[in-house]
Scaffold this motif. Structure first.
Motif, PDB file in Angstrom:
ATOM      1  N   LEU A   1     -10.484  -6.708   5.104  1.00 14.66           N
ATOM      2  CA  LEU A   1      -9.369  -5.805   4.805  1.00 14.66           C
ATOM      3  C   LEU A   1      -9.872  -4.372   4.622  1.00 14.66           C
ATOM      4  CD1 LEU A   1      -6.350  -5.423   4.018  1.00 14.66           C
ATOM      5  CD2 LEU A   1      -7.024  -5.901   1.659  1.00 14.66           C
TER       6      LEU A   1
ATOM      7  N   GLU B   1      -8.780  -1.156   6.854  1.00 14.94           N
ATOM      8  CA  GLU B   1      -8.119   0.008   6.248  1.00 14.94           C
ATOM      9  C   GLU B   1      -8.932   1.281   6.502  1.00 14.94           C
ATOM     10  OE1 GLU B   1      -7.182  -0.835   2.141  1.00 14.94           O
ATOM     11  OE2 GLU B   1      -5.673  -2.334   2.700  1.00 14.94           O
TER      12      GLU B   1
ATOM     13  N   THR C   1      -7.514   4.392   8.701  1.00 11.42           N
ATOM     14  CA  THR C   1      -7.460   5.719   8.071  1.00 11.42           C
ATOM     15  C   THR C   1      -8.242   6.718   8.910  1.00 11.42           C
ATOM     16  OG1 THR C   1      -7.266   4.682   5.898  1.00 11.42           O
ATOM     17  CG2 THR C   1      -7.966   6.981   5.938  1.00 11.42           C
TER      18      THR C   1
ATOM     19  N   MET D   1      -6.699  10.064  10.786  1.00  7.72           N
ATOM     20  CA  MET D   1      -7.156  11.392  10.394  1.00  7.72           C
ATOM     21  C   MET D   1      -8.032  12.049  11.459  1.00  7.72           C
ATOM     22  SD  MET D   1      -6.105  12.138   7.276  1.00  7.72           S
ATOM     23  CE  MET D   1      -4.522  11.471   7.669  1.00  7.72           C
TER      24      MET D   1
ATOM     25  N   ILE E   1       1.700  10.725  11.573  1.00 10.63           N
ATOM     26  CA  ILE E   1       1.046  11.169  10.332  1.00 10.63           C
ATOM     27  C   ILE E   1       0.593  12.618  10.471  1.00 10.63           C
ATOM     28  CG2 ILE E   1      -1.087  10.866   9.003  1.00 10.63           C
ATOM     29  CD1 ILE E   1      -0.614   7.784   9.443  1.00 10.63           C
TER      30      ILE E   1
ATOM     31  N   PRO F   1      -7.196  14.929   3.552  1.00  8.19           N
ATOM     32  CA  PRO F   1      -6.458  15.066   2.294  1.00  8.19           C
ATOM     33  C   PRO F   1      -6.735  13.926   1.321  1.00  8.19           C
ATOM     34  CG  PRO F   1      -4.999  14.449   4.098  1.00  8.19           C
ATOM     35  CD  PRO F   1      -6.301  14.797   4.709  1.00  8.19           C
ATOM     36  N   ARG F   2      -6.939  14.288   0.085  1.00  7.43           N
ATOM     37  CA  ARG F   2      -7.178  13.298  -0.969  1.00  7.43           C
ATOM     38  C   ARG F   2      -6.124  13.391  -2.058  1.00  7.43           C
ATOM     39  NH1 ARG F   2     -12.385  11.660   0.383  1.00  7.43           N
ATOM     40  NH2 ARG F   2     -12.574  10.314  -1.417  1.00  7.43           N
ATOM     41  N   SER F   3      -5.248  14.359  -1.914  1.00  4.53           N
ATOM     42  CA  SER F   3      -4.210  14.541  -2.928  1.00  4.53           C
ATOM     43  C   SER F   3      -3.239  13.360  -2.889  1.00  4.53           C
ATOM     44  CB  SER F   3      -3.450  15.834  -2.651  1.00  4.53           C
ATOM     45  OG  SER F   3      -2.225  15.837  -3.336  1.00  4.53           O
ATOM     46  N   ARG F   4      -2.927  12.818  -4.047  1.00  6.87           N
ATOM     47  CA  ARG F   4      -1.963  11.712  -4.092  1.00  6.87           C
ATOM     48  C   ARG F   4      -0.544  12.226  -3.864  1.00  6.87           C
ATOM     49  NH1 ARG F   4      -1.994   6.478  -5.169  1.00  6.87           N
ATOM     50  NH2 ARG F   4      -4.197   6.353  -5.723  1.00  6.87           N
TER      51      ARG F   4
ATOM     52  N   GLY G   1      -1.344  -3.071  -1.020  1.00  6.44           N
ATOM     53  CA  GLY G   1      -2.362  -3.769  -0.239  1.00  6.44           C
ATOM     54  C   GLY G   1      -3.670  -3.010  -0.149  1.00  6.44           C
ATOM     55  N   ALA G   2      -3.800  -1.943  -0.918  1.00  3.88           N
ATOM     56  CA  ALA G   2      -5.028  -1.130  -0.837  1.00  3.88           C
ATOM     57  C   ALA G   2      -6.241  -1.945  -1.256  1.00  3.88           C
ATOM     58  CB  ALA G   2      -4.877   0.097  -1.723  1.00  3.88           C
ATOM     59  N   ALA G   3      -7.280  -1.874  -0.468  1.00  2.00           N
ATOM     60  CA  ALA G   3      -8.500  -2.616  -0.793  1.00  2.00           C
ATOM     61  C   ALA G   3      -9.135  -2.099  -2.078  1.00  2.00           C
ATOM     62  CB  ALA G   3      -9.495  -2.521   0.365  1.00  2.00           C
TER      63      ALA G   3
ATOM     64  N   ALA H   1      -6.172   1.901  -7.479  1.00  2.00           N
ATOM     65  CA  ALA H   1      -5.860   3.318  -7.695  1.00  2.00           C
ATOM     66  C   ALA H   1      -6.665   3.844  -8.876  1.00  2.00           C
ATOM     67  CB  ALA H   1      -4.373   3.474  -7.977  1.00  2.00           C
TER      68      ALA H   1
ATOM     69  N   PHE I   1      -0.741  -0.168   2.842  1.00  2.00           N
ATOM     70  CA  PHE I   1      -1.808   0.684   2.308  1.00  2.00           C
ATOM     71  C   PHE I   1      -1.563   2.092   2.847  1.00  2.00           C
ATOM     72  CE2 PHE I   1      -4.881   1.574   5.754  1.00  2.00           C
ATOM     73  CZ  PHE I   1      -4.392   0.738   6.750  1.00  2.00           C
TER      74      PHE I   1
ATOM     75  N   GLY J   1      -4.225   4.644   2.844  1.00  2.00           N
ATOM     76  CA  GLY J   1      -5.472   5.398   2.969  1.00  2.00           C
ATOM     77  C   GLY J   1      -6.641   4.519   2.616  1.00  2.00           C
ATOM     78  N   SER J   2      -7.796   5.150   2.523  1.00  2.00           N
ATOM     79  CA  SER J   2      -9.017   4.408   2.232  1.00  2.00           C
ATOM     80  C   SER J   2     -10.054   5.366   1.671  1.00  2.00           C
ATOM     81  CB  SER J   2      -9.528   3.767   3.530  1.00  2.00           C
ATOM     82  OG  SER J   2     -10.794   3.205   3.351  1.00  2.00           O
ATOM     83  N   ALA J   3     -10.847   4.868   0.729  1.00  2.00           N
ATOM     84  CA  ALA J   3     -11.928   5.653   0.145  1.00  2.00           C
ATOM     85  C   ALA J   3     -11.448   7.020  -0.355  1.00  2.00           C
ATOM     86  CB  ALA J   3     -13.073   5.811   1.156  1.00  2.00           C
ATOM     87  N   GLY J   4     -10.285   7.033  -0.943  1.00  2.00           N
ATOM     88  CA  GLY J   4      -9.766   8.273  -1.531  1.00  2.00           C
ATOM     89  C   GLY J   4      -9.004   9.160  -0.567  1.00  2.00           C
ATOM     90  N   VAL J   5      -9.089   8.881   0.716  1.00  2.00           N
ATOM     91  CA  VAL J   5      -8.345   9.676   1.708  1.00  2.00           C
ATOM     92  C   VAL J   5      -6.917   9.152   1.768  1.00  2.00           C
ATOM     93  CG1 VAL J   5      -8.142  10.270   4.150  1.00  2.00           C
ATOM     94  CG2 VAL J   5     -10.396  10.180   3.058  1.00  2.00           C
ATOM     95  N   MET J   6      -5.946  10.070   1.697  1.00  2.00           N
ATOM     96  CA  MET J   6      -4.537   9.667   1.705  1.00  2.00           C
ATOM     97  C   MET J   6      -3.904  10.065   3.031  1.00  2.00           C
ATOM     98  SD  MET J   6      -4.153   8.421  -1.397  1.00  2.00           S
ATOM     99  CE  MET J   6      -2.403   8.193  -1.291  1.00  2.00           C
ATOM    100  N   VAL J   7      -3.324   9.099   3.731  1.00  2.00           N
ATOM    101  CA  VAL J   7      -2.670   9.426   5.009  1.00  2.00           C
ATOM    102  C   VAL J   7      -1.203   9.805   4.811  1.00  2.00           C
ATOM    103  CG1 VAL J   7      -4.205   7.941   6.346  1.00  2.00           C
ATOM    104  CG2 VAL J   7      -2.002   7.056   5.592  1.00  2.00           C
TER     105      VAL J   7
END
Lengths: 248, 284
Positions: free
Chosen positions: A4, A8, A12, A16, A41, A78-81, B67-69, B72, B98, B100-106
Motif C-alpha cells: 500500500l 501511494e 503521489t 506531482m 490535480i 505541497p505539504r500544506s494540509r 486509507g493513508a499508509a 496523520a 488517500f 498523498g504520501s510522505a507528507g506531500v498532499m495532492v
C-alpha cells in the motif's frame, strides 16, 4: 504485488511529477485514468495559485509560470494540509527560483513574496494566544498574530512604473489585517521600526529592552525626540489594531 | 443546539451570505470542512460564528484520507479535535481514500487498492481517528475512476463493507458517488445500495457530476443534481430510513434560488422517508 505504501508513494509522485513515463503509469493500473488524475490535480493547484497570486502569475507569464510550477511539484511539492496553504508553499519555493533566474525581471520575486504575505495574513487567526493587559514598557508587547514583516528590494506595494516594472528600493513592509477587515493591507516601516519589530518578533523582549537593543545596534540616541516618535508610532499601531497591549 | 437531521448544505464562503441571510425552507444544518477553518481567522471565522448562531453542524474532512499508509501528524489531530469539540458536532466524517504520501498532499481523493492490506490500514486509521478525535467516525465511499495497482483482491463494495465491519464505524453514503461509479464501472446502483447495512448509515451526500465527451463521469460537485441521483436517494432512504442528507456544491455556484429549489426537492424526498418510518412504527 506492491505494498500500500509503495502504491501511494508512486501515485503521489506521478500526480506531482512531470510528464509520466509509460512504466510509471502502468505500475498504477489504468494509464489513461491516472494521467487524468494527474491533470485534474495539477489544474486545481495551478488554478488556486492564479487566484491567490494573480499579479505574480500574470508577471511571470504562462511559460515561466509553467516552468516554476513544474519545478515546485518536482522539488518541493505541497505539504500544506489546508488547501489555501499551498499558496505559501509555492511562494516560498518560487521566490527563490525566480530570484535566481536572470531572464525574469528582478522584481518578480518580491511581488510573489508580497502577494503571498497578503494572501496568508488575509485569513490568519487574529486571536492572541497570551492574555493581553494594558501596554507597559516593562513587558513584551502583544501584537495581533495576523501580521507579517517582509523586506523587499522593489516597491511592489506601489503602482507599477509606466513600463510595468517596479521601482528598485529597499523597503520593509508590515502586512497586517485590521480586526474587522476581510483582506490584509500593508504599510511601510522605517528602518528603526522594522528593526524594533524584528527584535520583538525574535524573542521575548520587553519594549524597553527592544528599544535599547535597536538603539545600540543602530547607534541612535534615545532622547526626547526618539521617545516622542516611538509613542506616535505605537499609538498608530494601536489604532490599526496591530498593537493589542502587553502580554499578560 | 438542535440535532443534525433533515437537509443540510455545505458552508461555502461563496454561498455564505445567501445561506445565512435567507430563510431557506427545509434547510436544517450545515456541513463544515475543518481544513478551511482550523487556525484560520478573519472572514472565515466570522462566517463560522454567524453560521453557528443559526444552524447545527456536521464536519467532513478533506485530507485525512482513512486509507493513508502513514498516520496523520499528531499536532493536526489535536487541533482538529479541539475544533470539532468547539463546534459540538455529533460525528466527523472522512473519505475512504488517500491524499498523498510522505507528507506531500495532492489535495484530491485518490482510490485505494482493494486489498486486505488496505482494509487493515483503513480500519486502523479509523480507530486512531475515533480515539484521537473522541467522536464517532463515519467513512465516505468515494468516486473512483481507476483502481490503484495491477491486482485487486476484492470489489470496491466488498472493500467498503469489510472496512465498515472491521472498523465498526458509520458510513457516510455518497449516493452521487454510487451513481458515478455505477456508470463508470458498469454495475447496478440499486443492487449496490441493497447490500449496504442500513444501521451503519449516519449521513448521505448528494451532488452534481460532469459527464465528459468520452462518457467518463467526474464527481465535480459543480453542477445541478441529476434526476437519476434524486431517484437513487429516494431508493436509499427507503432502505435506510430518514438519515441527514447533505447537498454538496463546491464550485460552479449557481444563483442561490437553484440551491433553494434543490434543498426543497431533497426535503420532499426526506419527508417521505420520515412518513414511511412513522407508518412503520405505528404499525409495529
Amino acid at each position: 504485488m506492491s505494498s500500500l505504501a509503495e502504491l501511494e508513494r508512486a501515485a503521489t509522485a506521478l500526480c506531482m511529477g512531470g510528464e509520466p513515463t509509460a512504466a510509471q503509469l502502468a505500475e498504477l493500473g489504468d494509464a489513461k485514468i491516472w494521467a487524468l488524475y494527474r491533470e485534474m490535480i495539477q489544474q486545481r493547484l495551478r488554478g488556486e495559485l492564479k487566484v491567490a497570486l494573480r499579479r505574480s502569475c500574470d508577471a511571470l507569464g504562462d511559460a515561466a509560470l509553467g516552468r516554476v510550477f513544474e519545478a515546485w511539484l518536482r522539488d518541493a511539492p505541497p505539504r500544506s494540509r489546508p488547501f489555501h496553504g499551498i499558496v505559501e508553499d509555492f511562494a516560498r519555493f518560487a521566490a527563490g527560483v525566480v530570484r535566481a533566474d536572470t531572464a525574469l525581471p528582478a522584481w518578480t520575486a518580491d511581488l510573489i513574496a508580497y502577494e503571498s504575505a497578503l494572501w496568508a495574513v488575509g485569513d490568519m487567526d487574529d486571536r492572541a494566544s497570551d492574555g493581553v493587559v494594558d501596554l507597559s514598557f516593562d513587558a513584551p508587547p502583544c501584537f495581533t498574530p495576523a501580521r507579517r514583516l517582509i523586506a523587499l528590494a522593489h516597491a511592489v506595494h506601489e503602482l507599477p512604473l509606466p513600463d510595468g516594472s517596479y521601482k528598485k528600493a529597499d523597503v520593509a513592509l508590515c502586512v497586517y489585517r485590521r480586526p474587522d477587515d476581510k483582506a490584509a493591507r500593508s504599510f511601510v516601516l522605517n528602518p528603526t521600526m522594522h528593526a524594533l519589530l524584528a527584535a520583538l518578533d525574535a524573542g521575548e523582549l520587553t519594549l524597553t529592552q527592544a528599544v535599547q537593543r535597536v538603539a545600540k545596534e543602530r547607534k541612535l540616541r534615545v532622547d526626547q525626540a526618539f521617545i516622542d516618535g516611538l509613542c506616535t508610532v505605537l499609538a498608530d499601531f494601536s489604532e490599526r489594531g496591530l498593537l493589542l497591549g502587553s502580554k499578560g | 443546539m438542535t440535532a443534525v437531521e433533515g437537509i443540510g448544505i455545505g458552508l461555502r464562503y461563496a454561498m455564505a451570505e445567501a445561506t445565512l441571510g435567507r430563510d431557506v425552507p427545509g434547510l436544517k444544518w450545515l456541513e463544515v470542512h475543518p481544513e478551511n477553518y482550523v487556525a484560520r481567522g478573519g472572514r472565515f471565522r466570522h462566517i463560522l460564528e454567524r453560521a453557528a448562531e443559526k444552524f447545527p453542524f456536521a464536519t467532513h474532512g478533506l485530507t485525512l484520507g482513512f486509507g493513508a499508509a502513514e498516520p496523520a501528524e499528531a499536532s493536526y489531530m489535536r487541533a482538529l479535535r479541539d475544533f470539532l469539540h468547539g463546534l459540538g458536532v455529533p460525528w466527523h466524517s472522512e473519505h475512504l481514500c488517500f491524499s498523498g504520501s510522505a507528507g506531500v498532499m495532492v489535495h484530491d481523493l485518490l482510490p485505494l487498492p482493494f486489498t486486505h492490506e488496505a482494509v487493515r490500514t483503513a480500519a486502523a486509521r479509523i480507530a486512531e481517528a475515533r480515539d484521537q478525535l473522541e467522536l464517532p467516525i463515519a467513512v465516505e465511499n468515494i468516486s473512483y475512476y481507476a483502481t490503484l495497482g495491477a491486482q485487486q483482491e476484492m470489489s470496491e463494495q466488498d472493500f467498503l463493507l469489510e472496512v465498515l465491519e472491521r472498523a465498526d464505524c458509520k458510513l457516510l453514503l455518497d449516493v452521487n458517488n454510487v451513481f458515478v461509479n455505477s456508470r463508470n464501472h458498469r454495475f447496478d446502483p440499486r443492487a449496490y445500495l441493497d447490500r449496504i447495512p442500513a444501521q451503519r448509515v449516519a449521513q448521505i451526500h448528494v451532488a452534481g457530476h460532469h459527464v465528459r465527451p468520452d462518457q467518463l463521469i467526474i464527481d465535480t460537485h459543480g453542477e445541478a443534481v441529476r434526476d437519476e441521483v434524486f431517484e437513487l436517494l429516494d431508493y436509499a432512504l427507503q432502505r435506510v430510513g430518514p438519515v441527514p442528507v447533505l447537498l454538496e456544491r463546491d464550485q460552479g455556484f449557481p444563483e442561490f434560488d437553484e440551491i433553494v429549489a434543490e434543498v426543497a426537492r431533497l426535503d420532499a424526498i426526506y419527508q417521505r422517508a420520515c412518513h414511511r418510518k412513522e407508518r412503520k412504527e405505528r404499525a409495529a
